[in-house]
Design a protein around this motif. Structure first.
Motif, PDB file in Angstrom:
ATOM      1  N   THR A  83     -37.074 -60.688 -38.321  1.00 27.08           N
ATOM      2  CA  THR A  83     -37.019 -59.388 -37.648  1.00 27.08           C
ATOM      3  C   THR A  83     -37.077 -59.512 -36.129  1.00 27.08           C
ATOM      4  O   THR A  83     -36.471 -58.719 -35.413  1.00 27.08           O
ATOM      5  N   ALA A  84     -37.819 -60.499 -35.620  1.00 29.17           N
ATOM      6  CA  ALA A  84     -37.902 -60.669 -34.167  1.00 29.17           C
ATOM      7  C   ALA A  84     -36.531 -61.004 -33.593  1.00 29.17           C
ATOM      8  O   ALA A  84     -36.162 -60.520 -32.511  1.00 29.17           O
ATOM      9  N   ASP A  85     -35.760 -61.818 -34.298  1.00 25.80           N
ATOM     10  CA  ASP A  85     -34.407 -62.146 -33.845  1.00 25.80           C
ATOM     11  C   ASP A  85     -33.505 -60.914 -33.851  1.00 25.80           C
ATOM     12  O   ASP A  85     -32.696 -60.720 -32.938  1.00 25.80           O
ATOM     13  N   ILE A  86     -33.636 -60.092 -34.892  1.00 23.57           N
ATOM     14  CA  ILE A  86     -32.820 -58.875 -34.975  1.00 23.57           C
ATOM     15  C   ILE A  86     -33.121 -57.956 -33.797  1.00 23.57           C
ATOM     16  O   ILE A  86     -32.199 -57.452 -33.129  1.00 23.57           O
ATOM     17  N   LYS A  87     -34.407 -57.749 -33.503  1.00 23.47           N
ATOM     18  CA  LYS A  87     -34.797 -56.798 -32.461  1.00 23.47           C
ATOM     19  C   LYS A  87     -34.242 -57.188 -31.092  1.00 23.47           C
ATOM     20  O   LYS A  87     -33.991 -56.316 -30.257  1.00 23.47           O
ATOM     21  N   ARG A  88     -34.051 -58.486 -30.853  1.00 20.44           N
ATOM     22  CA  ARG A  88     -33.535 -58.925 -29.558  1.00 20.44           C
ATOM     23  C   ARG A  88     -32.073 -58.547 -29.356  1.00 20.44           C
ATOM     24  O   ARG A  88     -31.575 -58.576 -28.236  1.00 20.44           O
ATOM     25  N   HIS A  89     -31.384 -58.208 -30.429  1.00 16.01           N
ATOM     26  CA  HIS A  89     -29.945 -57.961 -30.340  1.00 16.01           C
ATOM     27  C   HIS A  89     -29.554 -56.534 -30.720  1.00 16.01           C
ATOM     28  O   HIS A  89     -28.367 -56.244 -30.896  1.00 16.01           O
ATOM     29  N   VAL A  90     -30.553 -55.658 -30.870  1.00 17.99           N
ATOM     30  CA  VAL A  90     -30.297 -54.286 -31.328  1.00 17.99           C
ATOM     31  C   VAL A  90     -30.823 -53.291 -30.293  1.00 17.99           C
ATOM     32  O   VAL A  90     -31.926 -53.455 -29.766  1.00 17.99           O
TER      33      VAL A  90
END
Length: 317
Positions: A83-90
């Motif tokens: 989820t941390a990776d997703i949040k960086r790109h959304v």
């Protein structure tokens, strides 16, 4: 990396690929067994009544909520474990204005740029101000802005870090028609540049501006595809009715077997049925005797929306 992430990475045009998402908050499921796939560069619209699970779905996709069951990827990352990776790109624009009311437009955008550790926060903020036509208001306090200008500021903050995916939760509620149109022009520019956009809306004209749409009712995905596909898949036969005493006619029509949807549209009624032969039989006498004028019509997206609402039941009812 999970097997799902590896599979998604092998299909670079797939931005969202989820299966069987379910979420509840101590009661009936808010989202139930939802499966969807979204391609890069699409504007994907979520439609559905209030409380249908649209916001919960958006939050599961971007890692803010963990599904009770189901799995999948967003931007190639596992929605459970990365989820941390997703949040960086959304970029996520919520229903409620969430920036600082006592800071100016420029100060808000510079603050967001610093939060994301952008190399030159002042320049990044100025570029967003110029892109969204905020130059004349750059030093105005955010709390003094109208709904339409707050909307532009929120969008500017969302796109500052150049996200790959933009999630918009009823972004144009309460703004005037011109502001809505300007906003959507900008969304189409972003999609043309390669950004993928998921947007929830209640406005039919906005839904028709999406490349694909999905209809969610009380946690379940009922239909999805292009607007043309969704309308065709509804298999509605429709009459447009004009003339006197339409209110009384509407009351009579709602009692007839074969009439599945009756809705006023301006000075006419839209009368639809899922079985064309049953609709014709049910309305034959009324069409023959008048005094109203009946003409064959093409079902609209709003006809489909109303019909779907009539077939679904609130899971808390």
């Amino acid at each position: 990396m999970s097997m799902q992430a590896i599979q998604a990475a092998s299909e670079p045009d797939i931005v969202i690929d989820v299966e069987g998402l379910t979420k509840s908050f101590g009661g009936p499921p808010v989202v139930k067994n939802l499966t969807m796939r979204v391609h890069k560069g699409l504007i994907y619209g979520f439609l559905g009544p209030n409380g249908s699970g649209k916001t919960t779905t958006l939050r599961m996709l971007c890692g803010l909520l963990t599904p009770d069951s189901g799995h999948g990827t967003c931007l190639g990352y596992d929605i459970r474990t990365q989820t941390a990776d997703i949040k960086r790109h959304v970029g996520y624009m919520t229903q409620r204005f969430s920036l600082y009311q006592d800071l100016s437009i420029r100060e808000n955008l510079e603050f967001v740029a610093r939060i994301y550790n952008l190399e030159n926060p002042r320049r990044a903020a100025q570029n967003a101000i110029a892109r969204l036509g905020l130059e004349n208001r750059a030093d105005q306090l955010a709390g003094a802005l109208s709904g339409g200008w707050k909307q532009r500021l929120s969008l500017g903050a969302c796109i500052l870090p150049a996200p790959e995916l933009l999630l918009l939760d009823e972004p144009t509620a309460g703004v005037d028609p011109k502001a809505r149109r300007d906003f959507w022009d900008e969304i189409h520019k972003l999609a043309h540049e390669g950004m993928t956009v998921l947007v929830s809306t209640h406005y039919m004209d906005e839904a028709e501006r999406c490349h694909e749409i999905a209809y969610i009712a009380y946690g379940e995905l009922l239909t999805h595809g292009t607007v043309e596909q969704v309308v065709a898949d509804a298999h509605l036969s429709t009459y447009n009715v004009t003339g006197p005493d339409l209110a009384d006619l509407a009351d009579r029509l709602k009692t007839l077997d074969g009439v599945d949807m009756v809705a006023p549209f301006g000075v006419e009624l839209h009368v639809s049925g899922r079985d064309g032969e049953k609709l014709d039989a049910a309305t034959a006498a009324l069409r023959a005797q008048g005094p109203q004028i009946w003409t064959r019509g093409e079902p609209t997206l709003e006809d489909v929306f109303i019909d779907l609402m009539s077939r679904t039941k609130d899971n808390y009812a």
